[in-house]
Design a protein around this motif. Sequence first.
Motif, mmCIF file in Angstrom:
data_model
loop_
_atom_site.group_PDB
_atom_site.id
_atom_site.type_symbol
_atom_site.label_atom_id
_atom_site.label_comp_id
_atom_site.label_asym_id
_atom_site.label_seq_id
_atom_site.Cartn_x
_atom_site.Cartn_y
_atom_site.Cartn_z
ATOM 1 N N THR A 83 0.836 -1.203 0.000
ATOM 2 C CA THR A 83 0.000 0.000 0.000
ATOM 3 C C THR A 83 0.870 1.253 0.000
ATOM 4 N N GLY A 84 1.916 1.248 0.846
ATOM 5 C CA GLY A 84 2.841 2.374 0.865
ATOM 6 C C GLY A 84 3.571 2.515 -0.455
ATOM 7 N N PHE A 85 3.950 1.387 -1.059
ATOM 8 C CA PHE A 85 4.600 1.422 -2.368
ATOM 9 C C PHE A 85 3.688 2.063 -3.411
ATOM 10 N N GLY A 86 2.395 1.764 -3.313
ATOM 11 C CA GLY A 86 1.443 2.375 -4.233
ATOM 12 C C GLY A 86 1.427 3.895 -4.115
ATOM 13 N N TYR A 87 1.449 4.390 -2.872
ATOM 14 C CA TYR A 87 1.467 5.836 -2.680
ATOM 15 C C TYR A 87 2.813 6.439 -3.100
ATOM 16 N N LEU A 88 3.893 5.649 -2.991
ATOM 17 C CA LEU A 88 5.185 6.124 -3.489
ATOM 18 C C LEU A 88 5.144 6.301 -5.001
ATOM 19 N N VAL A 89 4.526 5.337 -5.685
ATOM 20 C CA VAL A 89 4.347 5.467 -7.139
ATOM 21 C C VAL A 89 3.501 6.697 -7.453
ATOM 22 N N VAL A 90 2.460 6.910 -6.663
ATOM 23 C CA VAL A 90 1.614 8.102 -6.841
ATOM 24 C C VAL A 90 2.448 9.371 -6.682
ATOM 25 N N LEU A 91 3.274 9.413 -5.633
ATOM 26 C CA LEU A 91 4.077 10.605 -5.364
ATOM 27 C C LEU A 91 5.057 10.894 -6.507
ATOM 28 N N ILE A 92 5.746 9.844 -6.983
ATOM 29 C CA ILE A 92 6.706 10.020 -8.069
ATOM 30 C C ILE A 92 5.995 10.509 -9.331
ATOM 31 N N ALA A 93 4.881 9.881 -9.655
ATOM 32 C CA ALA A 93 4.141 10.281 -10.852
ATOM 33 C C ALA A 93 3.572 11.685 -10.709
ATOM 34 N N PHE A 94 3.123 12.017 -9.504
ATOM 35 C CA PHE A 94 2.563 13.356 -9.264
ATOM 36 C C PHE A 94 3.615 14.440 -9.475
ATOM 37 N N LEU A 95 4.825 14.183 -8.968
ATOM 38 C CA LEU A 95 5.895 15.169 -9.111
ATOM 39 C C LEU A 95 6.447 15.212 -10.533
ATOM 40 N N ALA A 96 6.379 14.086 -11.244
ATOM 41 C CA ALA A 96 6.958 14.027 -12.588
ATOM 42 C C ALA A 96 6.019 14.582 -13.650
ATOM 43 N N LEU A 97 4.731 14.445 -13.449
ATOM 44 C CA LEU A 97 3.776 14.878 -14.472
ATOM 45 C C LEU A 97 3.569 16.386 -14.416
ATOM 46 N N PRO A 98 3.447 17.026 -15.576
ATOM 47 C CA PRO A 98 3.049 18.444 -15.575
ATOM 48 C C PRO A 98 1.593 18.557 -15.135
ATOM 49 N N GLU A 99 1.185 19.750 -14.838
ATOM 50 C CA GLU A 99 -0.181 19.939 -14.356
ATOM 51 C C GLU A 99 -1.214 19.430 -15.347
ATOM 52 N N SER A 100 -0.916 19.599 -16.634
ATOM 53 C CA SER A 100 -1.854 19.149 -17.651
ATOM 54 C C SER A 100 -1.980 17.622 -17.698
ATOM 55 N N GLY A 101 -0.970 16.931 -17.178
ATOM 56 C CA GLY A 101 -0.992 15.467 -17.203
ATOM 57 C C GLY A 101 -1.538 14.834 -15.940
ATOM 58 N N GLN A 102 -1.932 15.631 -14.969
ATOM 59 C CA GLN A 102 -2.424 15.084 -13.705
ATOM 60 C C GLN A 102 -3.646 14.179 -13.842
ATOM 61 N N PRO A 103 -4.543 14.435 -14.808
ATOM 62 C CA PRO A 103 -5.674 13.516 -14.968
ATOM 63 C C PRO A 103 -5.265 12.080 -15.322
ATOM 64 N N LEU A 104 -4.027 11.894 -15.809
ATOM 65 C CA LEU A 104 -3.552 10.546 -16.142
ATOM 66 C C LEU A 104 -2.943 9.830 -14.945
ATOM 67 N N LEU A 105 -2.819 10.512 -13.815
ATOM 68 C CA LEU A 105 -2.093 9.971 -12.678
ATOM 69 C C LEU A 105 -2.654 8.630 -12.221
ATOM 70 N N TRP A 106 -3.964 8.542 -12.045
ATOM 71 C CA TRP A 106 -4.554 7.303 -11.542
ATOM 72 C C TRP A 106 -4.375 6.157 -12.525
ATOM 73 N N ARG A 107 -4.391 6.453 -13.827
ATOM 74 C CA ARG A 107 -4.215 5.410 -14.840
ATOM 75 C C ARG A 107 -2.784 4.846 -14.790
ATOM 76 N N ILE A 108 -1.810 5.716 -14.605
ATOM 77 C CA ILE A 108 -0.415 5.264 -14.523
ATOM 78 C C ILE A 108 -0.210 4.375 -13.307
ATOM 79 N N VAL A 109 -0.746 4.809 -12.185
ATOM 80 C CA VAL A 109 -0.557 4.060 -10.937
ATOM 81 C C VAL A 109 -1.226 2.694 -11.018
#
Length: 479
Positions: free
Chosen positions: A176-202
């Motif tokens: 579960t923590g690893f999942g949130y780590l993936v979320v954090l990395i993707a959140f910081l890496a994606l531009p604001e316009s790409g945030q809607p894709l965050l859940w799909r990547i995770v």
Amino acid sequence: MNDSSTTAAVRPVVRTAADVARLVADRPRPSKGAAAVVILALGGIFMDAYDFSSIAFGITEIRRQFGLDALMTGVVNAAIMVGSVVGASVGGVLVDRLGRYRLFMADMVFFVVAAIGCALAPDEWWLIFFRFIMGIGVGLDLPVAMAFLAEFSSLRGKGNRSQRVNAWSPAWYAATGFGYLVVLIAFLALPESGQPLLWRIVVGFGAVPALVVLLVRRRFLKESPQWLANQGDLRGAVDILRSAYDIDAELAPDAVTARRTTPTANWKAFARLWSPTYRIRTIVALCVSVFSTFGYNAVAYGTPLIISTLFQQGPLITIGSSLVINLLFGVGGGLVGVALVSKAGARRLALVGFALQAAALLILAVVGIPTGPLIAVAVGMLALFIFAQAGGPGAQLMSYATLSYPTSLRGTGVGFNEAVKRVFSVISLFFFPILAGALQSGVFWIIAIFPMLGVLALLVFRWDPVGVDTDAEEYRSQA
């Protein structure tokens, strides 16, 4: 007497299935071969947890993208639980009928296909469908994973079956923590316009570790020797005792190789769960599972929703808090449970855990919507709840479901327990967003009822499965 004759004289001899179970139970120390199987079993649990929790942070964005109301949000949340009810109901019986190995190899396929399908879902109905498929995989995986953890461990000593079964809890929170780590990395890496894709990547990323576990299992996984012995394959059981346990056992010329007739390979196995021998054990296992499920689903899966909506915090604080709560307090609580279960027992740990959870939820209810320093208090109570769950009822529900039954009934017992637990999970996941929207922080008053019921149940029923040799019990009753 020369050395070779001395060695031959002390070699353990296998004549019956009971001999195989005894050799495993009495082994004084863990072996590398058995440890490898345990690690693979925990790898499956890691995937179960990741897939359950990976969508938790993205549910708000999913709701916005697909235009979902509270009702449909609950359906999306609950779909994986509905699938797990189906998977556990069927999987528990199949584990006892077909063996642990075959089911273990099959369930990872569900994870790979479902993770990719969820990531590419064009609308809420496809997302619900693939979440359901993912749930079937989880339902199939848990009975066989828990059977492996118990059946590749000794009854007492270092690395005993109580400790290894409890190890499912820190593995779950690490995932579960690893999942949130993936979320954090993707959140910081994606531009604001790409945030809607965050859940799909995770969600889609879950296919990667699932594929790795599937490939590694093909090479290193072995069938349970106790299960093989129950099927009459004592030769296969002896071979695994040698390769996985370093037990140089010898098959006796007069070995009993007939398949045991205990009715566990069909649906009559469910009736055995309610026989006089196992009835109280089944009731206690269900109480621990059901009463811990309501609070866990609301708090653990709802942590991002609680922090972002009820606590009114931004996405970065929400992700960071969820990550710390699961990795530090979830894994930490789980490791405490592993360390203490042999001496304290499952019942005592579950009792303490339920009491701490009730206290944390009551404090959250009193605090309400926190401001200023109270935000830290509220997040701290969420952390306390997860810590208590990870070492208490959350860990011990699997101890009760797994260790209360012998090898011949273990898959069915875990599967039945999981199916019932997931039915209540569906209810809690469906109603929590609705109740949270209507009651705000007042929802904690309702959630606090369930750990209180857990305390009451354990005060009434005093069964504790830790250290009980259920296989020996069964063989004695049939002698």
